[in-house]
Every structure is written in C-alpha cells, then in structure tokens.
Design a protein around this motif. Structure first.
Motif, short mmCIF file in Angstrom:
data_model
loop_
_atom_site.label_atom_id
_atom_site.label_comp_id
_atom_site.label_asym_id
_atom_site.label_seq_id
_atom_site.Cartn_x
_atom_site.Cartn_y
_atom_site.Cartn_z
N LEU A 1 -8.96 -1.82 0.63
CA LEU A 1 -8.74 -2.31 -0.80
C LEU A 1 -9.29 -1.04 -1.73
CD1 LEU A 1 -7.47 -4.50 -2.80
CD2 LEU A 1 -9.94 -5.21 -2.96
N VAL A 2 -10.33 -0.58 -1.09
CA VAL A 2 -10.95 0.52 -2.20
C VAL A 2 -10.37 1.80 -1.91
CG1 VAL A 2 -13.29 2.14 -2.32
CG2 VAL A 2 -13.14 -0.17 -2.12
N CYS A 3 -9.87 2.11 -0.58
CA CYS A 3 -9.14 3.33 -0.30
C CYS A 3 -7.58 3.27 -0.97
CB CYS A 3 -9.12 3.68 1.14
SG CYS A 3 -10.45 4.41 1.94
N ALA A 4 -7.14 2.16 -1.05
CA ALA A 4 -5.65 2.00 -1.81
C ALA A 4 -5.93 2.51 -3.26
CB ALA A 4 -5.28 0.60 -1.71
N GLY A 5 -7.09 2.30 -3.81
CA GLY A 5 -7.44 2.53 -5.11
C GLY A 5 -7.48 3.92 -5.33
N LEU A 6 -8.51 4.46 -4.37
CA LEU A 6 -8.69 5.97 -4.65
C LEU A 6 -7.30 6.94 -4.21
CD1 LEU A 6 -11.78 5.94 -2.39
CD2 LEU A 6 -11.61 6.15 -4.84
N LEU A 7 -6.69 6.64 -3.37
CA LEU A 7 -5.57 7.38 -2.85
C LEU A 7 -4.47 7.03 -4.19
CD1 LEU A 7 -5.15 6.51 0.68
CD2 LEU A 7 -5.84 8.56 -0.07
N ALA A 8 -4.25 5.79 -4.73
CA ALA A 8 -3.46 5.77 -5.90
C ALA A 8 -3.77 6.53 -7.10
CB ALA A 8 -3.11 4.33 -6.29
N GLY A 9 -5.00 6.62 -7.31
CA GLY A 9 -5.84 7.36 -8.35
C GLY A 9 -5.58 8.90 -8.36
N ALA A 10 -5.82 9.35 -6.98
CA ALA A 10 -5.42 10.83 -6.73
C ALA A 10 -3.88 11.01 -7.21
CB ALA A 10 -5.49 11.02 -5.44
N ALA A 11 -3.10 10.09 -6.63
CA ALA A 11 -1.58 10.25 -7.20
C ALA A 11 -1.33 10.12 -8.40
CB ALA A 11 -0.88 8.97 -6.05
N GLY A 12 -1.93 9.36 -9.29
CA GLY A 12 -1.90 9.17 -10.57
C GLY A 12 -2.19 10.72 -11.40
N TRP B 1 -0.57 -7.89 -0.78
CA TRP B 1 -0.35 -8.22 -2.18
C TRP B 1 -1.59 -7.52 -2.90
CZ3 TRP B 1 4.09 -9.65 -3.99
CH2 TRP B 1 5.00 -10.56 -3.22
N LEU B 2 -2.68 -7.81 -2.40
CA LEU B 2 -3.92 -7.36 -3.08
C LEU B 2 -4.06 -5.46 -3.00
CD1 LEU B 2 -6.85 -9.75 -1.65
CD2 LEU B 2 -5.34 -9.99 -3.54
N LEU B 3 -3.57 -4.98 -1.96
CA LEU B 3 -3.50 -3.49 -2.08
C LEU B 3 -2.47 -3.31 -2.80
CD1 LEU B 3 -3.59 -3.04 2.01
CD2 LEU B 3 -5.57 -2.61 0.35
N GLY B 4 -1.37 -3.75 -3.09
CA GLY B 4 -0.30 -3.49 -4.02
C GLY B 4 -1.00 -3.39 -5.35
N ILE B 5 -1.73 -4.71 -5.72
CA ILE B 5 -2.09 -4.75 -7.34
C ILE B 5 -3.07 -3.64 -7.33
CG2 ILE B 5 -3.73 -6.16 -8.55
CD1 ILE B 5 -2.45 -8.37 -7.12
N ASN B 6 -4.07 -3.20 -6.50
CA ASN B 6 -5.11 -2.39 -6.63
C ASN B 6 -4.54 -1.20 -6.58
OD1 ASN B 6 -8.07 -2.02 -7.18
ND2 ASN B 6 -8.34 -1.12 -4.93
N ALA B 7 -3.56 -0.77 -5.84
CA ALA B 7 -2.67 0.54 -5.98
C ALA B 7 -2.29 1.01 -7.57
CB ALA B 7 -1.61 0.70 -4.91
N CYS B 8 -1.45 -0.18 -7.95
CA CYS B 8 -0.99 -0.12 -9.27
C CYS B 8 -1.97 0.27 -10.35
CB CYS B 8 -0.23 -1.15 -9.76
SG CYS B 8 1.44 -1.53 -8.86
N LEU C 1 1.75 -3.04 -15.66
CA LEU C 1 2.77 -3.97 -15.61
C LEU C 1 3.19 -4.25 -14.33
CD1 LEU C 1 4.77 -3.34 -19.19
CD2 LEU C 1 3.29 -5.13 -18.68
N GLY C 2 3.24 -3.03 -13.47
CA GLY C 2 3.80 -2.88 -12.15
C GLY C 2 2.74 -3.94 -11.27
N ALA C 3 1.27 -3.99 -11.71
CA ALA C 3 0.47 -4.75 -11.04
C ALA C 3 0.62 -6.18 -11.49
CB ALA C 3 -1.13 -4.27 -11.52
N VAL C 4 0.99 -6.51 -12.66
CA VAL C 4 1.45 -8.18 -12.90
C VAL C 4 2.66 -8.34 -12.17
CG1 VAL C 4 2.16 -9.20 -14.85
CG2 VAL C 4 0.57 -7.59 -15.25
N GLY C 5 3.56 -7.47 -11.98
CA GLY C 5 4.72 -7.83 -11.18
C GLY C 5 4.57 -8.12 -9.66
#
Length: 395
Positions: free
Chosen positions: A344-355, A219-226, A380-384
């Motif tokens: 957790l950090v890498c999920a944010g980094l990779l999602a940032g690159a995808a963004g 769940w935390l990885l999903g929120i940080n990815a959004c 809003l996806g993170a809220v979801g």
C-alpha cells in the motif's frame, strides 16, 4: 473523546513500539538532506549528491517491498535487527569512503545498501498492532498515531541535520542516522518480546489469502495510487506557483501547513468513532479532498491562500490514510499484513513519483497554475475506485 487513546496507551508494549516507529522515521527524514550535504562537501558536485539521494530513495522503496514479504515470518524482530545493522553499516561506510576520497561507484553501492536495508519498523508495528489491540477504536487510534509519529519524525529529521551541520559537520548527520537505526531496532525488539501478539483480528480470519490479495487489496492499492498521483503533481505545482509569483519561500510554509493538517487530522479522526461503512467514509472523504484540490486551483492567483488549502488538504489526507490502513485488517489475512501494508505504501510512493514526472511533462502545456487542475482529476479517480469497492471490500 480521548478514550481510544487511553485504551491504546494502557496496552502493554504499545508505547515502546510506537516510540520505535518515531525513532525509525527520524533517519528517513534526515537521510536525503544528510547525503546531499555530505556528498556535496566531499565531491563539490550537487548533481552527484542529488543522484545518490535518489539511489537511497529507490533502495528504500525496494527494501520496503522485500521486507514486507519477509516480516510475515516467525521472527520479525530478528529481521529488523539484521536490517538495522546493515543500514547502519552502510551509512558508516559512506562516511569512511567520503573522507577517504573513495570512488563514486563504491558510494553508489553503500548508499544503495543503506536504503535497501532501512528497517521497516513502521510496517512491522502496523502488522503487530492488531494482534495486541483488540478493540476496533483502539486499533484506529493506533493507526492514527502511526501517521502522526511518522509525519512528525520526518518533519523533525531535517532540523536534526541542520543542527549537526551547525555544531559539527554534515557527516555527523550520517553518523546520527546510524545510531538512530540501531536504537529503534533495539526498542522495537524489546517491545514485541515483552508482548508477542497471537490473536488475529476477527475480520482477517476468514477467506482465502489469495482471494483477498487479488480482490480487496487491489481496490485499496488503486485508491492510494490515485491519491499518490495527486500528491506528486501537487509537490511540483505548488513551488512552481509560488516561484512564479515571486514568493518562492512560501512553498515550504505551504508544505508545513499540510503536515500540520495531517497531524491534526490523524489525531482528530482517531479520537472518536465515526458512523457509516468505512468504504463509504473513504469515498466521501476522497470526494471532499477533490473539492479542496479544485479550490486550490481557484485561489492559486493569491498564493497566500494556498496555506489554507494546504492545511485542509493535510487534514483530509490523514483520515484517508487511516481508513486505508484500517481496511487492510479486513482484506488481508493476518500473516500477510506486513506485505499488504508495504504494498500500500509503495503504491503511493510510486504513484507520487509518476505524478511528479507527469507534472514536469505537462508544465509547458498547462503552466504552473494549470498543473493544479490535475490533482482534482486524480482524486475523482480515487472516488471512482472507492464507490464500486464498497460492494467488494468486506465491512
């Protein structure tokens, strides 16, 4: 209001450990610019310099994941010292190869090694703090200070490179990076040796490690990815909006406003206790962040107003990061904290690159201002994700 920070500072070894985080983050803020300036001077090619900076960033992300797995071992200080020696050797080798007009292929190898072996001191200290800071408010203050110190160092790093260029050569910045790598590793080692933690946080004692890894951490990885996806799109959209308005210089000021908001938000959030369940707070803060992102789209016709929304965005991003980090103590067993934090950090980094990639692909269809419609959707996806996680993540 400052009581949590006073308790934190009074804990033995915490001050040198946090100082090691700051010293280790300075090279991360310096590396990309120092590599670009040095390689461009040696080769005359900005494209090649940018490619090597990308190689360093990719190596750093991969190394963070690898070290996150290894830091749960018996001697994390030894691992950090070995990594710092390897990374410093990589930067020193790059200097020698550059001035010797060495082949580009070798440059790729040494830059990749330097990035892969950047010592993950922030991750190590994040995993170590709960073992020595037993007070929940003190731990929250510690996680907030990790954000402040890392963000501050990343902002100061480019200024140190500029100073090195002004008084010497771009390669002097690479040499300073190597020195800082070694110094931060020595400081971290002395800190953890002077107070080795043995106590686990209560919430991390129970439950199956594999269960938490597949469940709560997901769940935390999903929120940080959004959140990372929204940040990646914003990083492309803001310069696009300001450039289209003939105010390209404003993009850097907006980024700085966001960083200042991040620092202020982290310090403010860590200074006091907050009511309500952490996952509920996480959902609320993420929802407010989505509203602020929507406001950024609404005011983008007057780019100067993005200074305000940028600051407010940083102000909200800091509590998000602290809350996500704090929840790791509840969903990941203590021996796996380093692995969980690096993931957790890498999920944010990779999602940032995808963004950023998504923004580049959507630009012809949405235009510069239209890109700012995407971050509210991602948040809003993170809220979801956060709302149902309230029943899955332990409090």
């Amino acid at each position: 209001m400052l009581q949590p920070y006073r308790k934190l500072w009074s804990t033995p070894a915490v001050v040198p450990a946090l100082s090691a985080v700051f010293l280790s983050a300075l090279p991360i803020g310096m590396a990309s610019l120092a590599i670009i300036l040095s390689v461009q001077q040696w080769t005359g090619s900005l494209q090649w310099a940018g490619t090597l900076a990308g190689v360093f960033g990719a190596g750093n992300a991969l190394g963070l994941l690898i070290q996150g797995r290894l830091l749960g071992g018996r001697n994390p200080a030894k691992l950090i010292m070995i990594m710092s020696l390897l990374s410093a050797a990589g930067f020193a080798s790059l200097i020698m190869i550059g001035y010797a007009d060495g082949p580009p292929v070798i440059m790729i190898g040494v830059v990749g090694l330097a990035g892969l072996s950047v010592p993950a001191i922030t991750t190590a200290v994040r995993a170590w703090l709960p073992t020595v800071v037993l007070d929940p408010a003190g731990r929250t203050a510690g996680y907030a200070l990790l954000t402040v110190l890392f963000q501050g160092a990343v902002l100061i790093g480019p200024l140190l490179v500029s100073l090195a260029v002004a008084i010497a050569l771009p390669a002097a910045g690479l040499g300073l990076i190597a020195v800082l790598m070694l110094g931060s590793a020595v400081l971290y080692r002395s800190a953890v040796r002077s107070r080795g933690g043995t106590t686990r946080p209560a919430a991390a004692r129970s439950g199956s490690g594999s269960r938490w890894w597949r469940g709560g951490l997901g769940w935390l990885l999903g929120i940080n990815a959004c959140v990372g996806l929204a940040a990646g799109v914003t990083a492309v959209a803001i310069p696009g909006v300001t450039s289209a308005a003939g105010l390209a210089f404003l993009a850097g000021a907006i980024a700085s406003a966001g960083a200042l908001g991040d620092v202020a938000g982290a310090l403010g959030y860590g200074a006091r206790g907050w009511p309500g369940r952490p996952m509920t707070r996480l959902a609320v803060v993420t929802g407010v962040a989505a509203a602020m992102a929507a406001l950024a789209w609404a005011v983008a016709g007057v780019p100067w107003l993005l200074l305000f929304t940028g600051f407010c965005g940083g102000l909200l991003a800091a509590p998000l990061g602290v809350l996500l980090s704090g929840q790791l103590d509840r969903v990941v067993p203590a021996p796996d904290l380093a692995r969980g934090y690096s993931s957790l950090v890498c999920a944010g980094l990779l999602a940032g690159a995808a963004g950023s990639g998504l923004a580049a692909a959507a630009l012809p269809y949405l235009g510069e201002r239209g890109l700012l419609l995407l971050p509210p959707v991602a948040l809003l996806g993170a809220v979801g994700v956060a709302v149902p996680a309230r029943w899955s993540v332990p409090e």
